[in-house]
Design a protein around this motif. Structure first.
Motif, PDB file in Angstrom:
ATOM      1  N   LEU A  96      10.916  -6.744  -4.905  1.00 38.65           N
ATOM      2  CA  LEU A  96      11.165  -5.322  -4.845  1.00 38.65           C
ATOM      3  C   LEU A  96      10.483  -4.604  -3.754  1.00 38.65           C
ATOM      4  CD1 LEU A  96      11.702  -4.270  -8.427  1.00 38.65           C
ATOM      5  CD2 LEU A  96      13.374  -5.168  -7.087  1.00 38.65           C
ATOM      6  N   ILE A  97       9.391  -5.141  -3.133  1.00 37.87           N
ATOM      7  CA  ILE A  97       8.819  -4.717  -2.261  1.00 37.87           C
ATOM      8  C   ILE A  97       8.218  -5.481  -1.060  1.00 37.87           C
ATOM      9  CG2 ILE A  97       6.391  -3.507  -1.855  1.00 37.87           C
ATOM     10  CD1 ILE A  97       5.939  -3.181  -4.960  1.00 37.87           C
ATOM     11  N   LEU A 146       0.919  -1.292  -0.024  1.00 35.11           N
ATOM     12  CA  LEU A 146      -0.145   0.064   0.095  1.00 35.11           C
ATOM     13  C   LEU A 146       0.860   1.367  -0.085  1.00 35.11           C
ATOM     14  CD1 LEU A 146      -2.669  -1.135   2.564  1.00 35.11           C
ATOM     15  CD2 LEU A 146      -3.278  -0.313   0.410  1.00 35.11           C
ATOM     16  N   GLN A 147       1.976   1.223   0.925  1.00 32.41           N
ATOM     17  CA  GLN A 147       2.722   2.249   1.066  1.00 32.41           C
ATOM     18  C   GLN A 147       3.558   2.717  -0.387  1.00 32.41           C
ATOM     19  OE1 GLN A 147       4.739   1.193   4.475  1.00 32.41           O
ATOM     20  NE2 GLN A 147       3.474   2.302   5.596  1.00 32.41           N
ATOM     21  N   HIS A 148       3.913   1.594  -1.258  1.00 31.80           N
ATOM     22  CA  HIS A 148       4.509   1.500  -2.341  1.00 31.80           C
ATOM     23  C   HIS A 148       3.767   2.278  -3.515  1.00 31.80           C
ATOM     24  CE1 HIS A 148       7.580   0.821  -5.458  1.00 31.80           C
ATOM     25  NE2 HIS A 148       6.560   0.161  -6.119  1.00 31.80           N
ATOM     26  N   ALA A 149       2.416   2.049  -3.464  1.00 35.19           N
ATOM     27  CA  ALA A 149       1.456   2.421  -4.464  1.00 35.19           C
ATOM     28  C   ALA A 149       0.892   3.837  -3.861  1.00 35.19           C
ATOM     29  CB  ALA A 149       0.363   1.632  -4.519  1.00 35.19           C
ATOM     30  N   VAL A 163      11.333  -9.373   2.834  1.00 35.71           N
ATOM     31  CA  VAL A 163      11.303 -10.455   4.014  1.00 35.71           C
ATOM     32  C   VAL A 163       9.944 -10.713   4.319  1.00 35.71           C
ATOM     33  CG1 VAL A 163      11.637 -10.282   6.582  1.00 35.71           C
ATOM     34  CG2 VAL A 163      13.496  -9.101   4.841  1.00 35.71           C
ATOM     35  N   PHE A 164       8.734  -9.844   4.484  1.00 35.10           N
ATOM     36  CA  PHE A 164       7.831 -10.309   4.841  1.00 35.10           C
ATOM     37  C   PHE A 164       6.932 -10.967   3.898  1.00 35.10           C
ATOM     38  CE2 PHE A 164       3.007  -9.527   4.668  1.00 35.10           C
ATOM     39  CZ  PHE A 164       2.489  -9.953   6.112  1.00 35.10           C
ATOM     40  N   ALA A 165       7.307 -10.854   2.497  1.00 36.30           N
ATOM     41  CA  ALA A 165       7.143 -12.015   1.437  1.00 36.30           C
ATOM     42  C   ALA A 165       6.968 -13.250   1.717  1.00 36.30           C
ATOM     43  CB  ALA A 165       7.332 -11.418   0.258  1.00 36.30           C
ATOM     44  N   PHE A 166       8.430 -13.598   2.230  1.00 42.06           N
ATOM     45  CA  PHE A 166       8.882 -14.951   2.670  1.00 42.06           C
ATOM     46  C   PHE A 166       8.064 -15.447   3.784  1.00 42.06           C
ATOM     47  CE2 PHE A 166      12.477 -14.228  -0.307  1.00 42.06           C
ATOM     48  CZ  PHE A 166      12.353 -15.402  -1.014  1.00 42.06           C
TER      49      PHE A 166
END
Length: 349
Positions: free
Chosen positions: A125-126, A11-14, A129-132
């Protein structure tokens, strides 16, 4: 809060405003600034689902393609008819290959050891760490539910440097975590691959209520033995409670208690520290007790010992922590803050 920051990264990236979602989940937006702050787990689960629906993306906007809302339900339906855990993992890998092309899921096994593997097929790219963290948690929760028991990870290697919040991995994955690996590899006993899938359509309907966010409340690492240890420690306050004393209360030998905690990926000291930390945070947030009284109630020898322990747990002094919560409005909701003390305890099933 580091996990909340990870969920919000897309959300922050967008450049989307995250404040309304945080407020709807009853999380003070000001708390985002401090990765060491802790929140009740039910609020985290609520935010999880709110973000999914806001973005129509169960991948939080972290990947090159969105995982539309309903993807998790389809994953459940695709695995619920699998005969064994091994087949369920294979089906999960094939499903995610279609809906989540940025990450590849696989299974490596020998006669003794199996590894659930997750690797990048393209750079994340976003919120890398949380994605894994998220995908391992999602798969672990689903697979454990399918077979009706917690799948114990013997060890997990993560493909990034040790994050500041890695101490919480002991509650979520295993205390035996390592970092800077080439790919994520979660090891468990190969014999578990033969476990039968035990769920049916009726069970699935109940499971999907509040999912996928409610997976955060299921099958955490601190299971039966750790939970029993915490109950004994709570009942004996303000005594500090030694391994020998707790083992006696549980009608176990110290060696047996140590072994059972080890099998759950924990230890007596880690269980004791986590319990004291959560109770201390709850007291700071919901009461005006003096720090000396909190230290005494938790069985510390003196205020200095409590100060050092709290600094180690959260990275800040207890007085500073209480002030930050008050400034953010975190101390007004006593009910929610009391839940924080039990946030690292698993939901009973």
């Amino acid at each position: 809060m580091a996990f909340v920051q990870g969920m919000l990264a897309g959300l922050q990236h967008a450049r989307r405003d995250t404040a309304p979602l945080l407020e709807n989940a009853h999380i003070a937006p000001q708390l985002l600034a401090d990765a060491n702050v802790r929140i009740p787990i039910d609020r985290y689960a609520a935010l999880y689902n709110l973000i999914n629906h806001e973005l129509d993306d169960e991948g939080f906007g972290l990947f090159s393609l969105p995982m539309r809302v309903g993807s998790f339900e389809l994953l459940c339906r695709g695995t619920i008819t699998a005969p064994t855990l091994a087949v369920a993992i294979a089906r999960s890998a094939r499903f995610l290959r279609l809906l989540l092309p940025d990450l590849a899921v696989g299974l490596d096994s020998t006669p003794e050891q199996a590894s659930l593997c997750i690797s990048e097929t393209r750079p994340l790219l976003i919120g890398r760490v949380f994605a894994f963290e998220w995908l391992l948690r999602l798969l672990h929760g689903l697979l454990s539910w399918l077979v009706g028991r917690n799948i114990v990870f013997d060890a997990v290697a993560f493909p990034y440097p040790r994050p500041a919040h890695a101490a919480d991995y002991a509650l979520i994955y295993t205390a035996r975590s390592s970092f800077d690996a080439e790919i994520l590899s979660a090891r468990f006993a190969a014999k578990l691959l033969d476990l039968p899938v035990r769920r049916d359509e009726a069970a699935l309907q109940s499971f999907l209520e509040g999912a996928p966010g409610k997976l955060t409340t299921l099958y955490r690492r601190d299971r039966e033995t750790v939970l029993r240890v915490r109950d004994i420690l709570r009942d004996t306050l303000p005594a500090a409670g030694s391994l020998k004393e707790v083992a006696r209360a549980l009608h176990l030998s110290p060696r047996t208690l140590h072994r059972r905690l080890q099998e759950e990926g924990s230890s007596f000291q880690a269980s004791k520290d986590a319990w004291r930390r959560d109770l201390a945070i709850s007291r700071l947030a919901t009461s005006k007790q003096a720090l000396t009284q909190i230290a005494a109630d938790l069985g510390f020898a003196d205020s200095a010992a409590f100060y050092r322990a709290f600094l180690r747990w959260t990275g800040m002094a207890p007085a500073h922590y209480r002030k930050k919560l008050q400034e953010a409005g975190g101390g007004h909701d006593t009910r929610g803050r009391e839940q924080a003390a039990s946030a690292s305890r698993p939901a009973r099933r």
